[in-house]
Write an enzyme that holds these catalytic residues in place. Structure first.
Site, PDB file in Angstrom:
ATOM      1  CG  LEU A 236      -9.145  -8.246   8.914  1.00 41.41           C
ATOM      2  CD1 LEU A 236      -8.327  -7.107   8.566  1.00 41.41           C
ATOM      3  CD2 LEU A 236      -8.703  -8.528  10.345  1.00 41.41           C
TER       4      LEU A 236
ATOM      5  CB  SER B 171      -1.844   5.042   4.017  1.00 42.21           C
ATOM      6  OG  SER B 171      -1.460   5.396   3.060  1.00 42.21           O
TER       7      SER B 171
ATOM      8  CE1 TYR C 142      -5.088   1.451   1.525  1.00 44.24           C
ATOM      9  CE2 TYR C 142      -3.627   3.456   0.440  1.00 44.24           C
ATOM     10  CZ  TYR C 142      -3.793   2.370   1.596  1.00 44.24           C
ATOM     11  OH  TYR C 142      -2.686   2.160   2.344  1.00 44.24           O
TER      12      TYR C 142
ATOM     13  CE  LYS D 111      -4.528   1.655   5.205  1.00 41.31           C
ATOM     14  NZ  LYS D 111      -4.335   0.465   6.209  1.00 41.31           N
TER      15      LYS D 111
HETATM   16  C1  15L Z   1       0.146   2.824   0.551  1.00 41.73           C
HETATM   17  O1  15L Z   1      -0.316   3.295   1.639  1.00 41.73           O
HETATM   18  C2  15L Z   1       0.203   1.695   0.024  1.00 41.73           C
HETATM   19  O2  15L Z   1      -0.090   0.722   0.912  1.00 41.73           O
HETATM   20  C3  15L Z   1       1.684   1.293  -0.562  1.00 41.73           C
HETATM   21  O3  15L Z   1       1.283   0.295  -1.466  1.00 41.73           O
HETATM   22  C4  15L Z   1       2.435   2.389  -1.490  1.00 41.73           C
HETATM   23  O4  15L Z   1       1.483   2.751  -2.434  1.00 41.73           O
HETATM   24  C5  15L Z   1       2.399   3.646  -0.520  1.00 41.73           C
HETATM   25  O5  15L Z   1       1.004   3.862  -0.009  1.00 41.73           O
HETATM   26  C6  15L Z   1       3.036   4.908  -0.987  1.00 41.73           C
HETATM   27  O6  15L Z   1       2.332   5.853  -1.140  1.00 41.73           O
HETATM   28  O7  15L Z   1       4.080   4.764  -1.609  1.00 41.73           O
END
Ligand code: 15L
Length: 262
Positions: free
Chosen positions: A55, A114, A139, A143
């Site tokens: 990407l 997320s 992370y 998002k």
């Molecule tokens: C997320 O954003 C992740 O991609 C996933 O692997 C989980 O950790 C999920 O959150 C979560 O909070 O359970």
């Protein structure tokens, strides 16, 4: 079953959710273009093609989106365990390339955001979609970046988006926290159909969570989009109640005040 007229691009197609969506949407007659950095591990269903693309490569991404009416953007770093540089490439550069491709193609984007974009809100009242971004990790910050860029592309270029703040999308809840955060695969599939076939979505937000009594999350744009969850984590209560997450830094959050996990 209604289906999009133009091809649909799924990024992150080789991941668990991408594979599930490929199977489910192809079975409903959708024409799919699939992409991932990793090879696609399953047999390609009828109407689907696969291209291995990073990407971070804007030209390749633009080629993939060309001619599509919809992008289900599930690609990128999926946890905070990824190195910062990989998060930058996949979730910042990659996200930008997807939106640029969508702008050029006139495509709608469904962005797999997320719960970690808002993970440092306290567990007090249920959070509504318009709560402030409060990431709990780099992370989660990536998002949040995706949602902000998506909004920019809506306001400046009219690119439609649905941001889905996914809780925990797994075959079934595996710990007590997921009694709050679980999203079933089937609810995810129905959500993508609704997002892909709604007449308009503007710039919307959905909590990616099933109908769980303990959900941390409240109001969102589900009525306008025509989606409501049909499954519930509640039926797994006896199985996972008291079971702590095995995340190494989970203790900080476990019984605690934040919606986040490590
Ligand atoms: C997320 O954003 C992740 O991609 C996933 O692997 C989980 O950790 C999920 O959150 C979560 O909070 O359970």
């Amino acid at each position: 079953m209604p289906k999009p007229e133009k091809p649909v691009l799924i990024t992150g197609a080789s991941g668990n959710l991408g594979r599930f969506l490929t199977k489910t949407l192809a079975a409903q007659g959708w024409t799919l273009r699939l992409t991932d950095m990793a090879p696609f591990p399953d047999e390609l269903p009828p109407g689907a093609s696969f291209r291995r693309v990073d990407l971070a490569d804007g030209l390749e991404v633009a080629r993939l989106v060309e001619g599509c009416g919809l992008v289900l953007h599930f690609g990128g770093a999926s946890t905070d365990e990824w190195a910062f540089e990989s998060i930058v490439d996949a979730n910042l550069r990659g996200l930008y390339h997807v939106y640029e491709g969508a702008r050029l193609a006139g495509a709608r984007v469904v962005f797999a955001s997320s719960n970690h974009a808002i993970g440092f809100h306290e567990r007090t009242e249920k959070l509504d979609a318009d709560c402030s971004l409060m990431p709990d990790s780099l992370y989660g910050a990536s998002k949040a970046f995706g949602e902000v860029v998506g909004r920019l592309y809506w306001m400046k270029h009219g690119v439609e988006s649905v941001f889905v703040r996914i809780g925990s999308c797994f075959p079934e809840p595996i710990d007590e926290r997921m009694l709050s955060t679980w999203l079933s695969y089937a609810d995810l599939g129905r959500m993508m159909v609704a997002c892909g076939t709604a007449a308009t979505v503007g710039c919307s937000l959905l909590w990616g969570v099933s109908n769980n009594a303990r959900s941390f999350w409240g109001q969102d744009d589900r009525v306008a989009i025509g989606w409501s969850p049909q499954d519930s984590a509640d039926v797994f209560e006896n199985k996972v109640l008291g079971k702590l997450s095995d995340s190494p830094i989970a203790e900080k959050y476990q019984g605690g005040i934040y919606t986040a996990r490590g």
